[in-house]
Each structure stands twice: as structure tokens, then as C-alpha cells.
Design a protein around this motif. Structure first.
Motif, short mmCIF file in Angstrom:
data_model
loop_
_atom_site.label_atom_id
_atom_site.label_comp_id
_atom_site.label_asym_id
_atom_site.label_seq_id
_atom_site.Cartn_x
_atom_site.Cartn_y
_atom_site.Cartn_z
N TYR A 1 133.29 1.18 18.00
CA TYR A 1 133.84 2.07 16.72
C TYR A 1 132.44 2.39 16.30
CZ TYR A 1 137.80 -0.24 18.16
OH TYR A 1 138.73 -0.81 19.24
N ASP B 1 128.16 8.51 15.12
CA ASP B 1 127.71 10.72 15.78
C ASP B 1 129.03 10.90 15.48
OD1 ASP B 1 126.80 8.61 18.25
OD2 ASP B 1 128.75 8.33 19.74
N TRP B 2 129.92 10.66 14.75
CA TRP B 2 130.88 11.66 14.27
C TRP B 2 130.20 11.65 12.79
CZ3 TRP B 2 132.77 11.29 9.37
CH2 TRP B 2 133.70 12.15 8.62
N TYR B 3 129.08 10.97 12.27
CA TYR B 3 128.65 11.54 10.57
C TYR B 3 127.54 12.26 11.51
CZ TYR B 3 125.41 10.92 7.07
OH TYR B 3 125.17 10.41 5.23
N GLN B 4 126.86 11.90 12.16
CA GLN B 4 125.78 12.81 12.49
C GLN B 4 126.24 13.99 12.71
OE1 GLN B 4 122.63 12.01 12.86
NE2 GLN B 4 122.72 10.30 11.63
N LYS B 5 127.37 14.57 13.44
CA LYS B 5 128.45 15.98 13.32
C LYS B 5 128.55 16.51 12.37
CE LYS B 5 129.65 14.68 18.48
NZ LYS B 5 131.19 14.66 19.39
N ARG B 6 128.64 16.06 11.48
CA ARG B 6 128.41 17.11 10.38
C ARG B 6 128.06 17.43 9.56
NH1 ARG B 6 133.49 16.77 10.81
NH2 ARG B 6 132.58 16.14 12.66
N GLU C 1 129.08 17.77 3.70
CA GLU C 1 130.01 17.03 4.50
C GLU C 1 129.30 15.22 4.16
OE1 GLU C 1 131.02 17.77 7.57
OE2 GLU C 1 133.26 19.11 7.32
N LYS C 2 127.63 15.69 4.75
CA LYS C 2 127.19 14.06 4.93
C LYS C 2 126.96 13.58 3.20
CE LYS C 2 124.77 14.45 9.11
NZ LYS C 2 123.85 14.80 9.59
N GLN D 1 130.72 4.69 17.60
CA GLN D 1 131.97 6.36 17.44
C GLN D 1 131.81 7.13 15.86
OE1 GLN D 1 135.65 5.30 18.07
NE2 GLN D 1 135.22 4.96 20.32
N ALA D 2 131.61 6.33 14.66
CA ALA D 2 131.31 6.35 13.29
C ALA D 2 130.19 6.91 12.62
CB ALA D 2 131.49 5.23 12.46
#
Length: 221
Positions: A39, A45-50, A54-55, A42-43
Motif C-alpha cells: 500500500y 507511485d500515485w503521488y509521483q504521478k501527480r 497537486e503535490k 502504491q501511494a
């Protein structure tokens, strides 16, 4: 400075305790890491795609959540503990003040009791208050000036007997009043004057009529 259990135990003992704790907790730590790691990844990876904006918003949101957590979990309980402690301190201060007041009252009553005991006739002994007063007043003002002298006695609470003598003196001079009061206070019998009234004599402005009550307190039995 960080403190751990090692700072409160001797070094050999601390090392042994720390080793046992680490060994006991290691399986749980490994299991927790294995559960959380997917988890967390995943969090991340999701943050890096922002997007950068948004960050930034996510950082601000994290800061707000952190502040709310610190406020509710740390500050509010600490403030409650502080208020409760202040209330207990105020209560203890009031109790100390009441205790000091009781101690002062006790000391005052102790002194009054000691003074009363000194002025108390020993138990079973008749103070002969009437005879003593009659002789004293006769020597000071003369028998003719004594209009009346009336003895009485009755029991009072606490196992005491109160001896009282009501005296009326007519047409006596001011120096005689002073001598009478002085001699009554210096009698061998512990006598106190419970009431005193002085009136100017009706036919002589230089003479006075005196009504007084002398009292002695004795123990019954």
C-alpha cells in the motif's frame, strides 16, 4: 536527547533486555512491514504521478491533518490535564487555608481554656464568694454603702458550677470605685466581673451608685 530503556538500566542488563524486546517484537514488525509495504508503494507511485500543483496541495493537506492530529491528540489532552492539575492545586490551597484557620481557632480556644482553668475553683471546694466579697467591700466602702449583696449558684454545661454574687453599692466616691475594682481583681479567689453599671447618685453629683455581678467558676464533684 533521546532516552530509551538503556539509560535506566546497567549496561549489561540493558543490553539483555533490549535484545529480548527486539527478538519478541521482530515477528510483528516484519509482518507489519509486509502488510503495509504494498500500500505504501502504491501511494508513493500515485503521488509521483501527480502534477506539481497537486503535490503542493497534498503537502498542505498533510500539514493541516498533522496539525489537527497534534491539536486533538496532544494539545487538548495536555490542556485538560493542566486545567485539572490547576483545579486540584486550588482545592489543596483552599484546604490548607481552612486547616490554618482551624489551627488558629484551636490555638485561641486552647489559650482561652487554659485561662479559664486558671480562674476555676478546684472541684469540691467552696469558694466562699459571698463572705470574701462582703469582707472586701466592707473594708473598702463600709457596710453602710452596701445596699444589697445577693449570692446565687447554678450548674453550667461541661461539669462546672457557677457562683455569682449581685452587689449594689450606693453613694460611693470615684476613688472607692477604682479601689473596689482593683481589689476584686486581686483576690485569692478567682473572681471575674461579669457585669458593671455605674450611675450618678440622684442627690449628690460627686457620688455614684454601682451595680455589679461577680462570678467564680468551679468544677463540680
Amino acid at each position: 536527547m533521546q532516552l530509551s530503556i538503556r539509560h535506566f538500566l546497567p549496561r549489561p542488563q540493558a543490553a539483555a533486555v533490549w535484545s529480548r524486546l527486539s527478538s519478541a517484537c521482530e515477528p510483528y514488525i516484519v509482518r507489519a512491514r509486509a502488510t503495509v509495504s504494498p500500500y505504501w508503494q502504491q501511494a508513493a507511485d500515485w503521488y509521483q504521478k501527480r502534477e506539481p500543483r497537486e503535490k503542493l496541495l497534498l503537502r498542505l493537506l498533510s500539514a493541516v491533518v498533522t496539525l489537527l492530529f497534534v491539536y486533538n491528540v496532544l494539545y487538548v489532552p495536555a490542556r485538560g490535564w493542566r486545567d485539572a492539575l490547576a483545579e486540584r492545586v486550588a482545592t489543596r490551597q483552599q484546604q490548607v487555608m481552612r486547616l490554618r484557620g482551624m489551627m488558629r481557632s484551636y490555638e485561641r480556644l486552647r489559650v482561652e481554656l487554659a485561662s479559664t482553668q486558671k480562674r476555676t475553683v478546684p472541684g469540691g471546694k467552696d469558694p466562699a464568694l459571698f463572705s470574701v466579697l462582703e469582707m472586701t467591700l466592707t473594708n473598702i466602702v463600709g457596710r453602710a454603702k452596701i445596699a444589697s449583696i445577693t449570692p446565687s449558684e447554678h450548674q453550667v454545661p461541661g461539669g462546672f458550677e457557677q457562683y455569682a454574687v449581685d452587689v449594689k453599692l450606693n453613694e460611693i466616691a470615684l476613688p472607692q470605685i477604682v479601689d473596689t475594682l482593683y481589689n476584686l481583681q486581686t483576690l485569692n479567689v478567682p473572681v471575674s466581673i461579669s457585669s458593671l453599671q455605674i450611675h450618678q447618685h440622684a442627690r449628690d453629683s460627686h457620688s455614684y451608685d454601682v451595680d455589679l455581678t461577680c462570678m467564680a467558676l468551679g468544677k463540680t464533684g
